[in-house]
Design a protein around this motif. Sequence first.
Motif, mmCIF file in Angstrom:
data_model
loop_
_atom_site.group_PDB
_atom_site.id
_atom_site.type_symbol
_atom_site.label_atom_id
_atom_site.label_comp_id
_atom_site.label_asym_id
_atom_site.label_seq_id
_atom_site.Cartn_x
_atom_site.Cartn_y
_atom_site.Cartn_z
ATOM 1 N N ALA A 103 -8.833 2.791 -8.461
ATOM 2 C CA ALA A 103 -9.258 4.173 -8.705
ATOM 3 C C ALA A 103 -8.434 4.808 -9.821
ATOM 4 O O ALA A 103 -8.971 5.534 -10.667
ATOM 5 N N MET A 104 -7.129 4.528 -9.839
ATOM 6 C CA MET A 104 -6.278 5.074 -10.894
ATOM 7 C C MET A 104 -6.671 4.527 -12.256
ATOM 8 O O MET A 104 -6.686 5.266 -13.247
ATOM 9 N N ASP A 105 -6.989 3.232 -12.303
ATOM 10 C CA ASP A 105 -7.402 2.636 -13.578
ATOM 11 C C ASP A 105 -8.629 3.353 -14.132
ATOM 12 O O ASP A 105 -8.720 3.614 -15.335
ATOM 13 N N TRP A 106 -9.591 3.653 -13.251
ATOM 14 C CA TRP A 106 -10.799 4.351 -13.699
ATOM 15 C C TRP A 106 -10.457 5.735 -14.225
ATOM 16 O O TRP A 106 -10.978 6.172 -15.267
ATOM 17 N N LEU A 107 -9.585 6.457 -13.520
ATOM 18 C CA LEU A 107 -9.202 7.802 -13.957
ATOM 19 C C LEU A 107 -8.532 7.763 -15.328
ATOM 20 O O LEU A 107 -8.828 8.588 -16.201
ATOM 21 N N ILE A 108 -7.635 6.809 -15.511
ATOM 22 C CA ILE A 108 -6.934 6.702 -16.794
ATOM 23 C C ILE A 108 -7.908 6.344 -17.911
ATOM 24 O O ILE A 108 -7.863 6.913 -19.008
ATOM 25 N N GLU A 109 -8.824 5.406 -17.632
ATOM 26 C CA GLU A 109 -9.828 5.022 -18.630
ATOM 27 C C GLU A 109 -10.720 6.195 -19.013
ATOM 28 O O GLU A 109 -11.272 6.239 -20.122
ATOM 29 N N ASN A 110 -10.871 7.156 -18.115
ATOM 30 C CA ASN A 110 -11.743 8.297 -18.365
ATOM 31 C C ASN A 110 -10.974 9.560 -18.760
ATOM 32 O O ASN A 110 -11.499 10.667 -18.648
ATOM 33 N N GLY A 111 -9.733 9.385 -19.210
ATOM 34 C CA GLY A 111 -9.019 10.472 -19.857
ATOM 35 C C GLY A 111 -8.088 11.301 -19.004
ATOM 36 O O GLY A 111 -7.616 12.350 -19.451
ATOM 37 N N ALA A 112 -7.787 10.861 -17.789
ATOM 38 C CA ALA A 112 -6.868 11.639 -16.950
ATOM 39 C C ALA A 112 -5.455 11.612 -17.540
ATOM 40 O O ALA A 112 -4.949 10.555 -17.908
ATOM 41 N N LYS A 113 -4.849 12.786 -17.619
ATOM 42 C CA LYS A 113 -3.467 12.900 -18.094
ATOM 43 C C LYS A 113 -2.487 12.998 -16.934
ATOM 44 O O LYS A 113 -1.291 12.741 -17.087
ATOM 45 N N SER A 114 -3.003 13.400 -15.779
ATOM 46 C CA SER A 114 -2.201 13.413 -14.560
ATOM 47 C C SER A 114 -3.142 13.138 -13.389
ATOM 48 O O SER A 114 -4.350 13.369 -13.479
ATOM 49 N N ILE A 115 -2.579 12.623 -12.302
ATOM 50 C CA ILE A 115 -3.367 12.293 -11.115
ATOM 51 C C ILE A 115 -2.716 12.944 -9.908
ATOM 52 O O ILE A 115 -1.489 12.933 -9.774
ATOM 53 N N ARG A 116 -3.539 13.510 -9.040
ATOM 54 C CA ARG A 116 -3.029 14.178 -7.847
ATOM 55 C C ARG A 116 -3.757 13.670 -6.615
ATOM 56 O O ARG A 116 -4.903 13.219 -6.683
ATOM 57 N N THR A 117 -3.089 13.772 -5.498
ATOM 58 C CA THR A 117 -3.708 13.439 -4.224
ATOM 59 C C THR A 117 -3.029 14.243 -3.127
ATOM 60 O O THR A 117 -1.869 14.642 -3.287
ATOM 61 N N THR A 118 -3.736 14.519 -2.070
ATOM 62 C CA THR A 118 -3.169 15.240 -0.938
ATOM 63 C C THR A 118 -3.221 14.353 0.290
ATOM 64 O O THR A 118 -4.223 13.677 0.546
ATOM 65 N N ILE A 119 -2.124 14.357 1.054
ATOM 66 C CA ILE A 119 -2.012 13.495 2.226
ATOM 67 C C ILE A 119 -1.400 14.291 3.367
ATOM 68 O O ILE A 119 -0.446 15.060 3.172
ATOM 69 N N ASP A 120 -1.952 14.116 4.556
ATOM 70 C CA ASP A 120 -1.399 14.757 5.737
ATOM 71 C C ASP A 120 0.065 14.348 5.895
ATOM 72 O O ASP A 120 0.421 13.177 5.740
ATOM 73 N N SER A 121 0.919 15.317 6.200
ATOM 74 C CA SER A 121 2.343 15.026 6.294
ATOM 75 C C SER A 121 2.674 14.013 7.380
ATOM 76 O O SER A 121 3.708 13.343 7.322
ATOM 77 N N ASP A 122 1.806 13.892 8.387
ATOM 78 C CA ASP A 122 2.031 12.924 9.467
ATOM 79 C C ASP A 122 1.591 11.512 9.085
ATOM 80 O O ASP A 122 1.886 10.558 9.805
ATOM 81 N N ASN A 123 0.887 11.361 7.977
ATOM 82 C CA ASN A 123 0.389 10.056 7.545
ATOM 83 C C ASN A 123 1.473 9.339 6.741
ATOM 84 O O ASN A 123 1.444 9.286 5.509
ATOM 85 N N LEU A 124 2.448 8.764 7.447
ATOM 86 C CA LEU A 124 3.596 8.148 6.784
ATOM 87 C C LEU A 124 3.187 6.935 5.958
ATOM 88 O O LEU A 124 3.758 6.692 4.893
ATOM 89 N N ILE A 125 2.209 6.176 6.450
ATOM 90 C CA ILE A 125 1.769 4.996 5.699
ATOM 91 C C ILE A 125 1.117 5.422 4.382
ATOM 92 O O ILE A 125 1.406 4.869 3.320
ATOM 93 N N GLY A 126 0.230 6.426 4.444
ATOM 94 C CA GLY A 126 -0.415 6.913 3.236
ATOM 95 C C GLY A 126 0.582 7.442 2.233
ATOM 96 O O GLY A 126 0.440 7.237 1.017
ATOM 97 N N ARG A 127 1.600 8.125 2.728
ATOM 98 C CA ARG A 127 2.626 8.661 1.828
ATOM 99 C C ARG A 127 3.400 7.542 1.148
ATOM 100 O O ARG A 127 3.699 7.595 -0.054
ATOM 101 N N LYS A 128 3.731 6.479 1.901
ATOM 102 C CA LYS A 128 4.464 5.357 1.315
ATOM 103 C C LYS A 128 3.631 4.658 0.243
ATOM 104 O O LYS A 128 4.161 4.196 -0.767
#
Length: 293
Positions: A103-128
Amino acid sequence: MSVINYNMVESFDAIDIRAGTEEDTHAIIQFASMLNEDPFISKEKWYKTLETPTTFPVIAVNKNKIIGKIQATIIDTIGWLEPATVSPEFRKLGLSHSLVKSAMDWLIENGAKSIRTTIDSDNLIGRKIVERHNFIPNFLSINPSTKISTNDNLPEFTNDFAKVLDETMYPHFKSMLKFTSYNIMIDGHWVPFTQPLFNQLIDNNQIYTNIDQSTLIIISKHALPSEIHGFISSNTIENYSSASLALKGYASRDLATIAVAHSSSNREAMLGFAKQNFGWGQPHTVIMYSKEI
């Protein structure tokens, strides 16, 4: 997009990671239903996703069965990632990392200068997972709603706050937003805190501060007229607590029934809101991560 093959475990065939298509409609609905998840719970929503040129759904397929997905969206030059989701039997194999990378590769190929995501604070695996991809946590959103009652319309709740009227105060308030990468939450969207936007907030009577100008409250609405959203930045538990009360006061004056608070990423924000019973005693929180390209 090229197909990526993984020989993960001997009992698994190769896993293909690729863009989703109309032919995947039935499988994606089955996948979402199995995990009790939306956004791909209906054919209409899946088709709309496929028809949106700024959105890219990525799926992982094993034996013609979808076992993982992620979605990337680009707005101007900012890319957004939803958290990767993987079937339970395919977890702990590195598949989430591969989905994130695709997904990041696609964003970069399409001109993204920064990437953001939101994750539940209890989702330790997702955060890692996102931290492994060098995402940095820089914002915490305290999302639980709090009901507004007639008792919240007491004058003392808002006495310590007044509308910001001086446009030259922009550098001062911007300096308070370094933990949010100088972005604010307003009208349900993350946007850069610019001088024109600051001037507009003044004109619309949406921005408030306390006597020593150490606390900032930006009031807006999302989709429901019964909700008032407050973006709050401050430096002490006491100021967060008073700002919480003020937000409930302003919501009551606007005849709202619910107030939702968002704040800078620090523990004092959580404690301040918890002290005023915003949501639960231990607030449910969502962390925003960002990565510069």
